[in-house]
Design an enzyme around this catalytic site. Structure first.
Site, PDB file in Angstrom:
ATOM      1  N   PHE A 123       0.873  -1.184   0.000  1.00  0.00           N
ATOM      2  CA  PHE A 123       0.000   0.000   0.000  1.00  0.00           C
ATOM      3  C   PHE A 123       0.903   1.225   0.000  1.00  0.00           C
ATOM      4  CE2 PHE A 123      -2.297   3.155   2.717  1.00  0.00           C
ATOM      5  CZ  PHE A 123      -3.496   3.264   2.018  1.00  0.00           C
ATOM      6  N   THR A 126       2.108   7.187   1.705  1.00  0.00           N
ATOM      7  CA  THR A 126       3.031   8.160   2.291  1.00  0.00           C
ATOM      8  C   THR A 126       4.105   8.621   1.309  1.00  0.00           C
ATOM      9  OG1 THR A 126       2.668   7.208   4.463  1.00  0.00           O
ATOM     10  CG2 THR A 126       4.681   8.496   4.190  1.00  0.00           C
ATOM     11  N   PRO A 128       7.608  11.600   0.945  1.00  0.00           N
ATOM     12  CA  PRO A 128       8.548  12.348   1.795  1.00  0.00           C
ATOM     13  C   PRO A 128       7.912  13.599   2.402  1.00  0.00           C
ATOM     14  CG  PRO A 128       9.635  11.615  -0.201  1.00  0.00           C
ATOM     15  CD  PRO A 128       8.192  11.220  -0.343  1.00  0.00           C
ATOM     16  N   ALA A 130       4.492  14.129   2.465  1.00  0.00           N
ATOM     17  CA  ALA A 130       3.104  13.876   2.862  1.00  0.00           C
ATOM     18  C   ALA A 130       3.051  12.675   3.789  1.00  0.00           C
ATOM     19  CB  ALA A 130       2.222  13.637   1.631  1.00  0.00           C
ATOM     20  N   ASP A 240      -8.677   2.598   8.097  1.00  0.00           N
ATOM     21  CA  ASP A 240      -9.549   2.259   9.227  1.00  0.00           C
ATOM     22  C   ASP A 240      -9.408   0.783   9.580  1.00  0.00           C
ATOM     23  OD1 ASP A 240     -10.557   4.744   9.749  1.00  0.00           O
ATOM     24  OD2 ASP A 240     -12.434   4.468   8.638  1.00  0.00           O
ATOM     25  N   GLY A 340      18.920  -7.284  33.398  1.00  0.00           N
ATOM     26  CA  GLY A 340      20.008  -7.228  32.422  1.00  0.00           C
ATOM     27  C   GLY A 340      19.795  -8.180  31.251  1.00  0.00           C
ATOM     28  N   GLU A 363       0.591   3.636  10.097  1.00  0.00           N
ATOM     29  CA  GLU A 363      -0.875   3.563   9.953  1.00  0.00           C
ATOM     30  C   GLU A 363      -1.543   4.771  10.619  1.00  0.00           C
ATOM     31  OE1 GLU A 363      -0.634   0.844   8.311  1.00  0.00           O
ATOM     32  OE2 GLU A 363      -2.530  -0.242   8.169  1.00  0.00           O
TER      33      GLU A 363
END
Lengths: 380, 385
Positions: A123, A126, A128, A130, A240, A340, A363
């Site tokens: 998908f 996105t 750089p 936006a 969604d 540790g 997301e």
């Protein structure tokens, strides 16, 4: 009110748990440390029919609901956040837009391969410039002849380079914001599309996340999903239900960490008794368990509302915000129980912390979720 | 999977909501100010069968479902947490009879409680035994066919207005025995030797009387013992497993009531030329409040549903709901005061009362520290979730 899982959902839970324990758990460390894309696990999940969960049987899928999907992702994420996100992206944002907005012909063309796992989905929204401001796309889709030509670049694309099918959002009317965005399905072998090298990241090391470049990338009109200008709505709807998957991933990371912390606390002796007998450890375990339980109910509620055809934007955002915030807290607290040893990469505790951080970011960052939720509650 | 209420529960919610909006909300500030038990609200609830919700129809009630009960408690608490205690304590005080009573005891005691003719209370806590409830000192010594009870209780919600009280006492001879030597008794307020001490002055829930109780050679007939001798501690814990979702619901209602005030105020209040709801600082606060409420609601309803479904792990689910919802109520009511700013701090607005009321939900029916112990114990016993 009916809060019981159906027999089918219980069955999926058993199947998923078995798959996760037997296949995912033994591979998880190598996937993370070797930066290996877990092609083998994706194929095994496909053989079990788990990659086409949301696709109807008529298109080669299993025809299951989002609650079953959430259950499956949680079980995988208990051991491997990387594997969970690959399957999540494929199943929800990679495939669902076609399922929800594709024409009959498009569904027939793409869904059977995606449902059976012959093809893997990604998908690409996105860019750089936006990120949270997702409507402000610079990638353009220009009408040329009977089709379109895409130009621009995308970033932070999960499974980039590994996927065979990309749902890509591009501006058909640049500068007109959300209303000027359209959605396209681009094949991974399209010569106009190239993929950058996978980024080096803090976590999710088995998941390839990279840049995608479009240079005069030709797509047909029949590759457009929905109407021109409908792309932003398609992306938001995809996100969604994508958020249900990410919530489930976060719940799984937290539950896995809690399970390990409980087992360790019972075994580890200090001051001549198991540290589980110390109240400070008990308090941590109790707080972690309450958070995980609340996060799971929120996730299941969002999934159930989606399955019932009810509005679920608000619920999915709340589940995503809450589950990912508590995944960060719980994985850190569980690491602390290990002391540790938790800091060592020989144990899965550090890996879960690294993986959980991404959940608060992708997301839709948790800041964006708060904006969505505030909008929903202020206009209610 | 479906979190939506069914038709009957929706109707009860609507009825309780409308009634409280009209009759309880206008009284809430005065109840808090006077610190007096609101008999008018008790009558209102009785006459609308709200006090009958905890009881099944065969004992004169109208429901008996844990989910239906918390629907009502949540709704009342949105307007007045003190008033919601009239219903929760009616449930709490009768739960021991419901869970451990003989058929005869149930027939005798439950119908008048369902009709609201009598009020119930639950007397477990003592000055020296709060979280360590098994360390109680009140003793019940065999006396003919019955028992002679001596000792005192403290922090008894509704203790001064109750007619029927369930009192826990040690039945071992030396008074220093194990948890297996605690028994439960039904006590009538008219029994000689029953005395109400002073009522506490409190931070919140001021209209709910918190009483000290004294038992001086109180004679209780043998037929008033609940369950077997020595089964009292187990019963006390089982009762709390059933009642804690009610406290969670009270906390949830408080949080929702405060959130609603904050939401409305944020849209109306203008600063810098626009509603403060348009500032991200306020939006994020409201989003976090709403999300925490949603999570608290899910846990609370899941806990009540687990009781209705007779699931085995209600010990765990009830404790989870109680700790989470009450911590949420404290945070959300505090944040609501913050959204209202200086006005939120004033008695003119209900937010400061809600914040004071919320504090108790973290303390009673087992402090949240005890809830965490209960949860950890349940989880550490299991091998895996």
């Amino acid at each position: 009110m009916d809060l019981a899982l159906t027999t089918e959902q219980e069955e999926i839970r058993r199947l998923a748990r078995d798959f996760a324990e037997r296949e995912v758990k033994p591979r998880a460390e190598a996937i993370d440390h070797g930066l290996e894309f877990p092609r083998d696990l994706v194929e095994k999940a496909a053989q079990l029919g788990l990659l086409g969960m949301l696709v109807p049987e008529s298109f080669g899928g299993a025809g299951l609901d989002h609650l079953s999907f959430a259950i499956f992702i949680e079980e995988v994420a208990k051991f491997s956040g990387s594997t969970a996100v690959i399957i999540d992206v494929h199943t929800s944002v990679g495939t669902e837009p076609i399922l929800l907005f594709g024409s009959e012909e498009q569904k027939r063309r793409w869904l059977p391969d995606l449902a059976t796992g012959r093809k893997l989905a990604a998908f690409a929204l996105t860019e750089p410039e936006a990120g949270s401001d997702a409507a402000n796309l610079k990638t353009t889709a220009t009408r040329v002849g009977s089709g379109y030509v895409l130009n621009g670049s995308k970033i932070f694309i999960t499974s980039a380079g590994e996927a065979d099918s990309y749902v890509v959002m591009a501006a058909t009317q640049p500068g007109s914001g959300a209303g000027g965005v359209s959605a396209f399905v681009v094949s991974g072998d399209n010569p106009g599309m190239t993929v950058g090298p996978p980024f080096k990241k803090m976590g999710l090391n088995g998941s390839a996340i990279a840049e995608v470049f479009f240079k005069d990338c030709k797509v047909a009109e029949s590759d457009r999903l929905g109407a021109e200008g409908e792309g932003f709505r398609i992306a938001m709807r995809a996100l969604d239900s994508g958020r249900i998957g990410i919530s489930a991933q976060a719940v799984g990371l937290a539950q896995g960490a809690l399970d390990d912390a409980i087992a360790y606390a019972k075994e580890r002796k200090q001051f001549n008794k198991p540290i589980a007998e110390l109240q400070t450890i008990q308090n941590k375990i109790a707080d972690m368990a309450v958070k995980v339980s609340a996060a799971r109910w929120l996730t299941w509620n969002a999934a159930a509302r989606c399955d019932a055809g009810l509005p679920f934007t608000r619920e999915a955002s709340m589940a995503k915000l809450y589950a990912t915030d508590i995944a960060m807290e719980v994985t850190l607290d569980a690491l602390q129980v290990f002391g540790g040893y938790g800091y060592l990469e020989e144990y899965p505790m550090a890996r879960r912390v690294r993986d959980a951080k991404a959940c608060q970011i992708y997301e839709g960052t948790n800041q964006i979720q708060r904006i969505v939720i505030a909008r929903e509650v202020l206009t209610a | 999977m479906d979190f939506r209420l069914d038709e009957e529960q929706r109707q009860i919610r609507e009825m309780v909501h409308d009634l409280c909006l009209e009759r309880v909300e206008p009284r809430a500030a005065a109840i808090d100010e006077s610190g007096e038990f609101p008999w008018d609200i008790k009558e209102l609830f009785a006459s609308h069968d709200i006090l009958a919700i905890p009881f099944t129809p065969d004992y004169g009630g109208v429901s008996g479902s844990a989910v239906t009960l918390i629907v009502a408690i949540e709704e009342i608490s949105k307007f007045c947490a003190t008033s919601s205690l009239i219903l929760s304590v009616q449930s709490l005080g009768s739960l021991p009879i419901w869970l451990a009573g003989t058929e005869e005891q149930k027939r005798k005691y439950l119908p008048p409680l369902a009709r609201g003719e009598r009020l119930a209370a639950y007397a477990l806590t003592e000055p020296g035994s709060g979280s360590d409830a098994g360390g109680m000192r009140t003793r019940a010594i065999k006396h003919g066919d019955g028992y002679l009870i001596n000792g005192s209780k403290t922090f008894i919600t509704g203790g001064s207005v109750a007619d029927t009280l369930v009192v826990f006492a040690r039945t071992d001879q030396d008074g220093e025995g194990s948890l297996r030597n605690i028994s439960a008794f039904i006590v009538d307020k008219d029994m000689p030797g029953f005395k109400v001490g002073k009522l506490e002055r409190k931070l919140g829930i001021r209209g709910s009387p918190t009483a000290q109780l004294f038992f001086e050679d109180l004679v209780v007939p043998g037929e008033n013992r609940l369950g077997r001798e020595g089964d009292g501690f187990k019963l006390a814990m089982r009762v709390l497993d059933h009642s804690r979702p009610g406290i969670a619901a009270q906390a949830l209602g408080l949080a929702e009531g405060a959130f609603e005030l904050a939401r409305r105020y944020a849209r109306e209040r203008h600063q810098f030329g626009r509603p403060i709801a348009e500032f991200q600082g306020i939006q994020f606060l409201l989003a976090d409040m709403a999300t925490q409420i949603e999570a608290a609601r899910a846990l609370t309803y899941a806990a009540a549903d687990a009781i209705d479904r007779h699931l085995p792990e209600i010990n765990l689910t009830s404790a989870m709901a109680k700790v989470f919802a009450s911590d949420t109520a404290m945070r959300v009511t505090t944040d609501a005061v913050q959204v209202l700013g200086g006005y939120g701090y004033l008695r003119d607005f209900p937010t400061e009362r809600m914040m004071r009321d919320a504090k108790i939900t973290q303390i009673y029916e087992g402090t949240n520290e005890i809830q965490r112990l209960v949860i950890a114990r349940a989880l550490l016993k299991e091998t895996k979730s």
